[in-house]
Scaffold this motif. Structure first.
Motif, PDB file in Angstrom:
ATOM      1  N   ASP A  63       0.457   4.371  -2.636  1.00 33.79           N
ATOM      2  CA  ASP A  63       0.227   5.723  -2.114  1.00 33.79           C
ATOM      3  C   ASP A  63       1.273   6.699  -2.654  1.00 33.79           C
ATOM      4  O   ASP A  63       0.955   7.838  -3.013  1.00 33.79           O
ATOM      5  CB  ASP A  63       0.272   5.718  -0.579  1.00 33.79           C
ATOM      6  CG  ASP A  63      -0.972   5.109   0.055  1.00 33.79           C
ATOM      7  OD1 ASP A  63      -2.027   5.098  -0.602  1.00 33.79           O
ATOM      8  OD2 ASP A  63      -0.869   4.648   1.209  1.00 33.79           O
ATOM      9  N   MET A  69       0.548   7.515  -6.270  1.00 31.85           N
ATOM     10  CA  MET A  69      -0.588   8.437  -6.367  1.00 31.85           C
ATOM     11  C   MET A  69      -0.165   9.857  -5.993  1.00 31.85           C
ATOM     12  O   MET A  69      -0.526  10.826  -6.673  1.00 31.85           O
ATOM     13  CB  MET A  69      -1.726   7.970  -5.459  1.00 31.85           C
ATOM     14  CG  MET A  69      -2.383   6.667  -5.859  1.00 31.85           C
ATOM     15  SD  MET A  69      -3.042   6.672  -7.549  1.00 31.85           S
ATOM     16  CE  MET A  69      -4.127   8.095  -7.486  1.00 31.85           C
ATOM     17  N   GLU A  70       0.611   9.985  -4.934  1.00 31.78           N
ATOM     18  CA  GLU A  70       1.064  11.310  -4.503  1.00 31.78           C
ATOM     19  C   GLU A  70       1.946  11.952  -5.573  1.00 31.78           C
ATOM     20  O   GLU A  70       1.773  13.134  -5.923  1.00 31.78           O
ATOM     21  CB  GLU A  70       1.826  11.194  -3.185  1.00 31.78           C
ATOM     22  CG  GLU A  70       2.340  12.521  -2.660  1.00 31.78           C
ATOM     23  CD  GLU A  70       3.157  12.378  -1.378  1.00 31.78           C
ATOM     24  OE1 GLU A  70       3.627  13.411  -0.866  1.00 31.78           O
ATOM     25  OE2 GLU A  70       3.334  11.238  -0.902  1.00 31.78           O
ATOM     26  N   ARG A 103      -9.951   4.343  -1.042  1.00 31.85           N
ATOM     27  CA  ARG A 103      -8.687   4.157  -0.308  1.00 31.85           C
ATOM     28  C   ARG A 103      -7.507   4.816  -1.016  1.00 31.85           C
ATOM     29  O   ARG A 103      -6.662   5.457  -0.364  1.00 31.85           O
ATOM     30  CB  ARG A 103      -8.426   2.652  -0.133  1.00 31.85           C
ATOM     31  CG  ARG A 103      -7.016   2.276   0.358  1.00 31.85           C
ATOM     32  CD  ARG A 103      -6.728   2.852   1.738  1.00 31.85           C
ATOM     33  NE  ARG A 103      -5.369   2.533   2.144  1.00 31.85           N
ATOM     34  CZ  ARG A 103      -4.288   3.206   1.811  1.00 31.85           C
ATOM     35  NH1 ARG A 103      -4.377   4.290   1.016  1.00 31.85           N
ATOM     36  NH2 ARG A 103      -3.094   2.853   2.253  1.00 31.85           N
ATOM     37  N   PHE A 104      -7.423   4.709  -2.319  1.00 34.55           N
ATOM     38  CA  PHE A 104      -6.226   5.183  -3.018  1.00 34.55           C
ATOM     39  C   PHE A 104      -6.459   6.443  -3.847  1.00 34.55           C
ATOM     40  O   PHE A 104      -5.493   7.043  -4.321  1.00 34.55           O
ATOM     41  CB  PHE A 104      -5.646   4.076  -3.902  1.00 34.55           C
ATOM     42  CG  PHE A 104      -5.221   2.865  -3.119  1.00 34.55           C
ATOM     43  CD1 PHE A 104      -4.092   2.901  -2.322  1.00 34.55           C
ATOM     44  CD2 PHE A 104      -5.970   1.695  -3.162  1.00 34.55           C
ATOM     45  CE1 PHE A 104      -3.703   1.796  -1.574  1.00 34.55           C
ATOM     46  CE2 PHE A 104      -5.594   0.583  -2.427  1.00 34.55           C
ATOM     47  CZ  PHE A 104      -4.460   0.628  -1.623  1.00 34.55           C
ATOM     48  N   GLU A 110       0.805  -1.209   0.000  1.00 35.65           N
ATOM     49  CA  GLU A 110       0.000   0.000   0.000  1.00 35.65           C
ATOM     50  C   GLU A 110       0.840   1.262   0.000  1.00 35.65           C
ATOM     51  O   GLU A 110       0.491   2.259  -0.657  1.00 35.65           O
ATOM     52  CB  GLU A 110      -0.940   0.002   1.208  1.00 35.65           C
ATOM     53  CG  GLU A 110      -2.143  -0.923   1.098  1.00 35.65           C
ATOM     54  CD  GLU A 110      -1.808  -2.393   1.319  1.00 35.65           C
ATOM     55  OE1 GLU A 110      -2.699  -3.230   1.133  1.00 35.65           O
ATOM     56  OE2 GLU A 110      -0.644  -2.697   1.678  1.00 35.65           O
ATOM     57  N   ALA A 111       1.952   1.250   0.720  1.00 34.93           N
ATOM     58  CA  ALA A 111       2.796   2.445   0.797  1.00 34.93           C
ATOM     59  C   ALA A 111       3.314   2.857  -0.573  1.00 34.93           C
ATOM     60  O   ALA A 111       3.399   4.053  -0.894  1.00 34.93           O
ATOM     61  CB  ALA A 111       3.962   2.202   1.761  1.00 34.93           C
TER      62      ALA A 111
END
Length: 535
Positions: free
Chosen positions: A261, A264-265, A348-349, A257-258
C-alpha cells in the motif's frame, strides 16, 4: 552462446521448435485478423504434415459459452489451400483454411479442430503438442531429465479447445511512453536504517523489502523511470517468489499489505505506475489447493493439476521443478479461480497491470478470457507477457495480451553490442523487419538483460563504453524500455550462470559509493532525452 533462458538458448533448440511446428496437425491459434473485432469474419488456418496424413478437416464452434465438443454446435469444413515444401523439416506440408462468421462485441468464440485419415482414424489439433516436444528438448538441454529420455506425446482423450474474444480493446496510451524499472524485491533495498541479512548466499534471502522500494522511490523517479515492475510479492516459501502459496496475501518478509500500500501511495504521488509479476503457470507445492489435490484423489482440485508416474515427483511441474506444480488452466474452475486472483489484486491494491510470468504456459485461451475481465475493472491496466519463443508465436498473442517482452530483440542487441557477432547494419535490418512484422498496437518492451540471463555488464567485462552504447540503442527504440535494477549503475555479476543456478545473476543492488556514478548520469540524461524526443 548467450544465456537466454528457454528454447532460444541454442540453434539446435530453435530448429527443434521449427520441426515440432511442422509435424502432425497444427493450428497454433493462427487466425486472421489477429485481433478480430465486431463484424469481422475470422479465417482459421491449419497445417498438416505427411507424418500424420490427413484426408479431411473440420471445426466445431460455440458463441454462448458452451463446450463445442458437446451438443449440436455449428460445424465448418476446411478447404485445402496449398501444398508446400519445408526444407528444414524435410517434408511436405498441407495448408488448410476455414472461416467462422462475424460475431458481436464481447463474444468469446470457442472451437475445436478435428482431422480424419483415410482409414477413419481421428486426430485433433494440436497434435503432437509442439510445446511438449520443445519443452522435452529444452529439459534435455538443461539436464532436467536424463539424456536417454525419449519424447512421448500425451494421448488425446478429447479435442483441445481454442478460443478468441471479440472486442475493441487496445493497449493503454500511458504504457507506450513508459520507462519501466524492473525490481527483484529481495535484492533491491532492505529499507531505511536496515542492513542486508546477508549477501553471499544468493540462493537464500538477502533481505530486500517493499519498504525498501518505498524508501527509494525518489531515486527511481530521479532516474527517469515512470513505471515499476515488481517481482512477485505474494506469500511464497522462496526468496524469488515465483512459487506463490497465496495470491491474495502479501509476503510478510517483504512487508505485507501495508508495505505494498505504501509503495502504491508513493508511486502515485510521483506519477508512477506499478506492475506486479503474476505467475499463473504454476503455484507453490505448499499452496493449500495443491496440497489438497496431492493428498487426495477425490479432491475437488485434483483435475487442476496433472498427476502421473511419468513425472519425477508424481506430478507435472515447471521444468520438473518439485516446488512449482503446473496448474491446468484449461480446467474451467481453475481458470476462473486464477482470473479472480487477478481481479482481486487490481481492486485491492490499485495496481496498473501485470507482467505475466511464463505466459505461454496458460496460453492464448486463458489470456483471451483474462484480459477483458481485467479491463472491466481497470480500463487502463496493461498485460505484458513473458514468452520466450519465435516472433510468430509472440504475434499470435495479438488481441490476447497488450504485448510481450521482446526476447528476439534482446538477442539482437546483445549480439551487436555485447558479443560483437552482429554489426549495426544487420541490427538495423533486423529491427526494420521486426517492426513491420508486428501490429503497431502490440507492445514489445525492450531490455538488454533480466533476472534470468547473464547481465550485459558481465558479457562485456564491465566495459562502461559498451554499456553506454547498448543503452543508447535501446533507448532510441520506440517500444517502452525495461531497465533491470542495477544496470544503470554498473552492478557487477561475479560469475556466469553457465552451469550454475540463475541466482548468481541476482546480486544485491549496490548503493552509495559502490555505484558507477558516471554511468548513472549517462542513463539519466539518455532517459530525459528520450522523453524529450517523444514530447
Amino acid at each position: 552462446m548467450d544465456i537466454i533462458f528457454g528454447k532460444l538458448i541454442s540453434d539446435s533448440l530453435k530448429l527443434e521448435t521449427h520441426r515440432a511446428l511442422c509435424s502432425g496437425i497444427q493450428h497454433q491459434h493462427e487466425i486472421r485478423p489477429l485481433d478480430p473485432g465486431p463484424d469481422d469474419p475470422v479465417a482459421i488456418h491449419l497445417t498438416t504434415a505427411n507424418d500424420l496424413p490427413i484426408d479431411s478437416v473440420w471445426l466445431r464452434y460455440s458463441i454462448d459459452g458452451s463446450d463445442p465438443r458437446a451438443g449440436n454446435t455449428p460445424t465448418v469444413d476446411f478447404a485445402l489451400v496449398e501444398t508446400a515444401w519445408d526444407t528444414v523439416a524435410w517434408g511436405y506440408l498441407s495448408r488448410w483454411r476455414a472461416s467462422i462468421p462475424p460475431q458481436a462485441d464481447g463474444t468469446l468464440v470457442r472451437y475445436c479442430i478435428s482431422g480424419r485419415q483415410r482409414n477413419g482414424e481421428l486426430f485433433h489439433a494440436d497434435y503432437p503438442s509442439p510445446e511438449e516436444r520443445t519443452r522435452h528438448a529444452t529439459m534435455l538441454h538443461f539436464g532436467n531429465i536424463p539424456a536417454s529420455t525419449p519424447f512421448t506425446p500425451s494421448p488425446q482423450n478429447e479435442p483441445p479447445l481454442f478460443c478468441y474474444h471479440i472486442d475493441r480493446l487496445r493497449a493503454p496510451n500511458w504504457v507506450k511512453d513508459a520507462v519501466i524499472y524492473h525490481i527483484f524485491l529481495d535484492r533491491f533495498h532492505p529499507g531505511a536504517g536496515k542492513d542486508w541479512r546477508q549477501t553471499e548466499d544468493l540462493q537464500g534471502v538477502c533481505g530486500g523489502t517493499l519498504w525498501g522500494v518505498r524508501d527509494k522511490l525518489d531515486y527511481i523517479a530521479d532516474l527517469g523511470a515512470t513505471c515499476l515492475w515488481l517481482s512477485p510479492c505474494w506469500v511464497s516459501p522462496s526468496h524469488h517468489g515465483y512459487d506463490i502459496a497465496d495470491y491474495q496475501r502479501i509476503e510478510a518478509r517483504l512487508g505485507g499489505e501495508a508495505a505494498l500500500d505504501a509503495v502504491m501511495e508513493g508511486a502515485k504521488k510521483r506519477g508512477m505506475r506499478v506492475l506486479l509479476d503474476l505467475a499463473a503457470n504454476h503455484v507453490s507445492n505448499e499452496h493449500p489447493i495443491f496440497l489438497d489435490a496431492f493428498h487426495s484423489e477425490n479432491s475437488p482440485y485434483r483435475a487442476w493439476f496433472t498427476f502421473g508416474e511419468r513425472f519425477p515427483h508424481g506430478y507435472k511441474g515447471f521444468f520438473n521443478v518439485k516446488t512449482m506444480p503446473e496448474i491446468n488452466l484449461e480446467h474451467g474452475d481453475a481458470c476462473e479461480w486464477m482470473i479472480e486472483n487477478g481481479e482481486f489484486n487490481l481492486r485491492r491494491f490499485g495496481v496498473d497491470g501485470y507482467r505475466l510470468d511464463v505466459a505461454a504456459g496458460p496460453g492464448q485461451n486463458f489470456w483471451s478470457q483474462f484480459r477483458p475481465r481485467m479491463r472491466a475493472i481497470n480500463p487502463e491496466c496493461v498485460l505484458l507477457g513473458e514468452i520466450i519463443d519465435t516472433p510468430a508465436t509472440l504475434r499470435s498473442y495479438t488481441g490476447r495480451l497488450d504485448g510481450c517482452l521482446d526476447f528476439s530483440l534482446t538477442e539482437a542487441l546483445r549480439n551487436t553490442y555485447g558479443w560483437g557477432s552482429w554489426d549495426e547494419e544487420k541490427l538495423r535490418a533486423f529491427i526494420t523487419s521486426h517492426d513491420r512484422y508486428f501490429a503497431d498496437d502490440f507492445l514489445r518492451p525492450s531490455f538488454i538483460d533480466n533476472h534470468d540471463m547473464d547481465r550485459f555488464s558481465l558479457i562485456v567485462n564491465n566495459d562502461s563504453g559498451a554499456m553506454k552504447r547498448v543503452a543508447t540503442a535501446q533507448l532510441s527504440l520506440p517500444n517502452p524500455p525495461i531497465i533491470l535494477y542495477g544496470t544503470e549503475v554498473g552492478l557487477r555479476q561475479r560469475q556466469s550462470a553457465r552451469g550454475r543456478t540463475l541466482d548468481v545473476i541476482r546480486e544485491p543492488m549496490p548503493w552509495g559509493e559502490r555505484q558507477d556514478r558516471d554511468l548513472l548520469a549517462f542513463y539519466k540524461a539518455a532517459i530525459q532525452a528520450r522523453k524529450g524526443d517523444k514530447a
